[in-house]
Design a protein around this motif. Structure first.
Motif, mmCIF file in Angstrom:
data_model
loop_
_atom_site.group_PDB
_atom_site.id
_atom_site.type_symbol
_atom_site.label_atom_id
_atom_site.label_comp_id
_atom_site.label_asym_id
_atom_site.label_seq_id
_atom_site.Cartn_x
_atom_site.Cartn_y
_atom_site.Cartn_z
ATOM 1 N N LEU A 243 19.096 -3.078 46.306
ATOM 2 C CA LEU A 243 19.807 -3.882 47.298
ATOM 3 C C LEU A 243 18.891 -4.840 48.039
ATOM 4 O O LEU A 243 19.333 -5.860 48.559
ATOM 5 C CB LEU A 243 20.503 -2.963 48.316
ATOM 6 C CG LEU A 243 21.870 -2.406 47.912
ATOM 7 C CD1 LEU A 243 22.307 -1.334 48.885
ATOM 8 C CD2 LEU A 243 22.905 -3.516 47.848
ATOM 9 N N THR A 244 17.605 -4.512 48.117
ATOM 10 C CA THR A 244 16.683 -5.344 48.887
ATOM 11 C C THR A 244 16.196 -6.556 48.102
ATOM 12 O O THR A 244 15.509 -7.414 48.646
ATOM 13 C CB THR A 244 15.454 -4.520 49.319
ATOM 14 O OG1 THR A 244 14.751 -4.085 48.146
ATOM 15 C CG2 THR A 244 15.878 -3.310 50.139
ATOM 16 N N LEU A 245 16.536 -6.634 46.820
ATOM 17 C CA LEU A 245 16.033 -7.720 45.982
ATOM 18 C C LEU A 245 16.963 -8.924 46.001
ATOM 19 O O LEU A 245 18.167 -8.793 46.206
ATOM 20 C CB LEU A 245 15.876 -7.241 44.538
ATOM 21 C CG LEU A 245 14.894 -6.088 44.314
ATOM 22 C CD1 LEU A 245 14.977 -5.623 42.870
ATOM 23 C CD2 LEU A 245 13.485 -6.522 44.657
ATOM 24 N N SER A 246 16.395 -10.104 45.755
ATOM 25 C CA SER A 246 17.214 -11.304 45.604
ATOM 26 C C SER A 246 16.911 -11.947 44.263
ATOM 27 O O SER A 246 15.835 -11.749 43.695
ATOM 28 C CB SER A 246 16.931 -12.303 46.732
ATOM 29 O OG SER A 246 15.737 -12.997 46.493
ATOM 30 N N GLY A 247 17.878 -12.707 43.770
ATOM 31 C CA GLY A 247 17.725 -13.314 42.456
ATOM 32 C C GLY A 247 16.568 -14.278 42.350
ATOM 33 O O GLY A 247 16.021 -14.480 41.273
ATOM 34 N N GLU A 248 16.160 -14.879 43.476
ATOM 35 C CA GLU A 248 15.096 -15.875 43.439
ATOM 36 C C GLU A 248 13.704 -15.266 43.546
ATOM 37 O O GLU A 248 12.705 -15.971 43.473
ATOM 38 C CB GLU A 248 15.303 -16.900 44.562
ATOM 39 C CG GLU A 248 16.446 -17.861 44.292
ATOM 40 C CD GLU A 248 16.276 -18.584 42.968
ATOM 41 O OE1 GLU A 248 15.263 -19.279 42.792
ATOM 42 O OE2 GLU A 248 17.149 -18.429 42.101
#
Length: 622
Positions: A243-248
């Motif tokens: 959940l803490t990750l982002s696609g960029e």
């Protein structure tokens, strides 16, 4: 769970795309440009917040795509075999459990000595990224292991930790490992036991870096991990971390072979990798029913993305061979489809290799007795798909392979910077000598502005899987893109009926040997350190097995030449050169042919004329 106000995925995707169009354009350094007022910045923060909410609600569509199958599988499906190595097999649940445990160790949550230190980023970059609502990239984790379940677990662990995975080439000598360690600012190296000795030396010379030996992935054979409650708990824990990750965010750095000097770190994001594995799975029909035979290096996009991450995304099974073996591949196919007609329960269905592999397989076939030849050819015919790439496939090899196995090899085209970009069709005409058409979602054009022939020029490309940047090289990144965002591939092409044909590299200093793109300039710089070499020129000569054969022409110092003449001994032999260069360059960078000349052909500016040199060599061998 999806946002209730959107009736379907398409609507959500359209809104996400619309939101992203409102984001500021990237600069070449992958941060954002802000020549804007505070009111606009406040509006921008709101857009980022909305985008992040959309991403979090969309079943992780832009996050952790490369382990999406593990996040989405039900407990029962997790018991499916993910990878095999030797006589051992490991389920998705077992590999995922190992990844979670390694991730916990690296975060120092279980009291071990594991350690992941945040790399030191410039204060300016952190401020800009904070203003943009963008997280700084995670620490870099080097991974060194032969193809095995532990390698997969280490990759997943890095991503669960919010770190950036950096696969290390097994063939790198200490000097090249040091370059990658220093350039990527690697804080932790995880490796299998067999690489402890060389990595201990490297880590000692890398301030602040740590070495962690990977524990074996455990076969639980029906123990606690198969308990439904335990699996459900594992999935919840893994999902919470993602959940803490982002696609960029950066997910992967793959180092180039050094085509324009020292190897460059190519940064791929979570979203970019997700786009790539989805693209390949759909175009080539990867499914959970497939079983891949894998015998390629894992620091290269062919072995890492095409043959490992994309099949795992599809829920397939992968049989990992530590390295390519002609007899091993033929034997594995024969065991999948025995003469008795009783096909194995889970037979090999997909195989992909470089042209040299198919040449070796054909050579191995010729050494078999008639009975084994028939069994081998019959078995190969029953695979679903065979592919070839990383360098040009000679048409005689394609024709001979098709005659023997019934498979017209599916050729495709890719680069470290974007993975795969072009492909011949899974169903339809596969044209010899052509690398196919763009994958869906990819845009190409030919820049023939500097060409004497209309329609022949450099291939330019846009792709959803395009890399974000060359690691910490903003100018080099910018120089490799056009003003309207197309990547300059450096390959000269022509297009016929939509099919792309690669005509060659734009520069004579780029050599393709067995799937590797090598820089002649980098190799020359190392060779000039040899006491018997005063001048040298490295160039590629056509070779039916490797695509190109690396040749070096040297001019020795006068004293060395006189000494050799007096003793009637050569000033330098190829064997001596290989022994000298073994600890200075990777094996595939060592020349395969050595010529000793008295002088070099030069142009009016005093520069070695490589085109003339190559022409002379080709004429002398014709």
């Amino acid at each position: 769970m999806r946002i209730s106000c959107f009736r379907n995925t398409s609507q959500l995707s359209l809104l996400k795309r619309w939101v992203n169009t409102l984001l500021p354009h990237r600069t070449s350094s992958s941060s954002y440009s802000f020549g804007i007022a505070e009111s606009q910045l406040t509006h921008l923060r709101g857009i980022f917040s909305l985008r992040d909410s959309l991403l979090k609600s969309a079943d992780f569509e832009s996050k952790m795509e490369v382990v999406k199958v593990a996040l989405k599988l039900e407990s029962a499906a997790l018991e499916k075999v993910a990878v095999t190595a030797g006589d051992k097999s490991f389920t998705y649940a077992e590999v995922l459990r190992s990844a979670f445990n390694i991730s916990s160790i690296l975060e120092n949550k279980d009291g071990s000595n594991g350690h992941v230190a945040e790399g030191e980023e410039s204060a300016e970059k952190q401020v800009v990224e904070a203003e943009a609502g963008k997280k700084a990239d995670g620490p870099r984790i080097g991974i060194m292991a032969k193809p095995c379940a532990e390698f997969v677990a280490a990759m997943w662990a890095a991503w669960l930790n919010g770190a950036v995975a950096v696969p290390l080439a097994l063939s790198y000598p200490e000097a090249e490992l040091m370059h990658v360690m220093t350039d990527a600012d690697i804080s932790v190296v995880v490796a299998t036991e067999e690489y402890r000795e060389i990595l201990e030396k490297v880590v000692e010379k890398s301030p602040g870096a740590k070495l962690y030996i990977l524990p074996p992935v455990v076969n639980t054979h029906g123990n606690e991990i198969t308990d439904t409650q335990s699996l459900d708990k594992l999935l919840v824990e893994v999902k919470n971390r993602s959940l803490t990750l982002s696609g960029e965010e950066a997910a992967l750095i793959i180092y180039t072979s050094g085509t324009t000097g020292r190897p460059k770190g190519v940064v791929h994001t979570q979203a970019g990798l997700g786009a790539q594995v989805r693209m390949l799975s759909e175009a080539w029909g990867y499914t959970a029913d497939d079983r891949f035979l894998h015998c390629l290096p894992l620091h290269h996009v062919h072995g890492l993305i095409n043959s490992l991450l994309a099949p795992l995304y599809a829920g397939a099974t992968i049989d990992l061979l530590p390295k390519f073996s002609t007899s091993g591949v033929w034997q594995r196919w024969r065991s999948s489809y025995p003469v008795s007609g009783e096909v194995a329960a889970t037979p090999i269905t997909v195989f992909t290799g470089v042209p040299t592999i198919y040449v070796r397989l054909l050579q191995g076939y010729e050494t078999m007795d008639a009975e084994t030849q028939k069994a081998s050819a019959d078995a190969a015919r029953q695979l679903r798909l065979m592919m070839c790439g990383s360098s040009a496939l000679p048409q005689p090899v394609m024709d001979q392979w098709e005659s023997l196995t019934g498979h017209r090899l599916l050729e495709r085209y890719g680069m470290t910077e974007f993975g795969m970009g072009l492909t011949n069709p899974l169903h339809g005409e596969r044209r010899p000598g052509f690398v196919g058409k763009p994958f869906p979602g990819i845009e190409i054009r030919v820049d023939d502005s500097d060409s004497d022939v209309k329609g022949v020029g450099e291939l330019l490309m846009k792709s959803p899987s395009m890399f974000r940047e060359y690691w910490r090289q903003p100018k080099v990144t910018a120089d490799n893109f056009t003003e309207d965002g197309y990547f300059r591939t450096g390959d000269t092409v022509t297009i016929e009926d939509g099919y792309v044909k690669i005509l060659g590299r734009t520069s004579v200093d780029i050599i393709k040997v067995g799937g590797f793109k090598l820089s002649a300039l980098e190799i020359e710089a190392v060779l000039l350190e040899h006491p018997a070499i005063a001048e040298c020129a490295v160039l590629g000569l056509p070779d039916k097995d490797y695509g190109e054969l690396m040749c070096v022409v040297i001019v020795p110092p006068e004293a060395k030449a006189a000494e050799a003449a007096a003793t009637s001994e050569p000033v330098l032999t190829l064997k001596e050169l290989h022994k000298w260069g073994a600890d200075k360059m990777a094996p595939y960078k060592l020349p395969q042919k050595l010529l000793i000349w008295e002088s070099m052909p030069r142009n009016a500016m005093g520069k070695v004329n490589k085109k003339e040199l190559k022409k002379t060599l080709l004429e002398s061998t014709s």
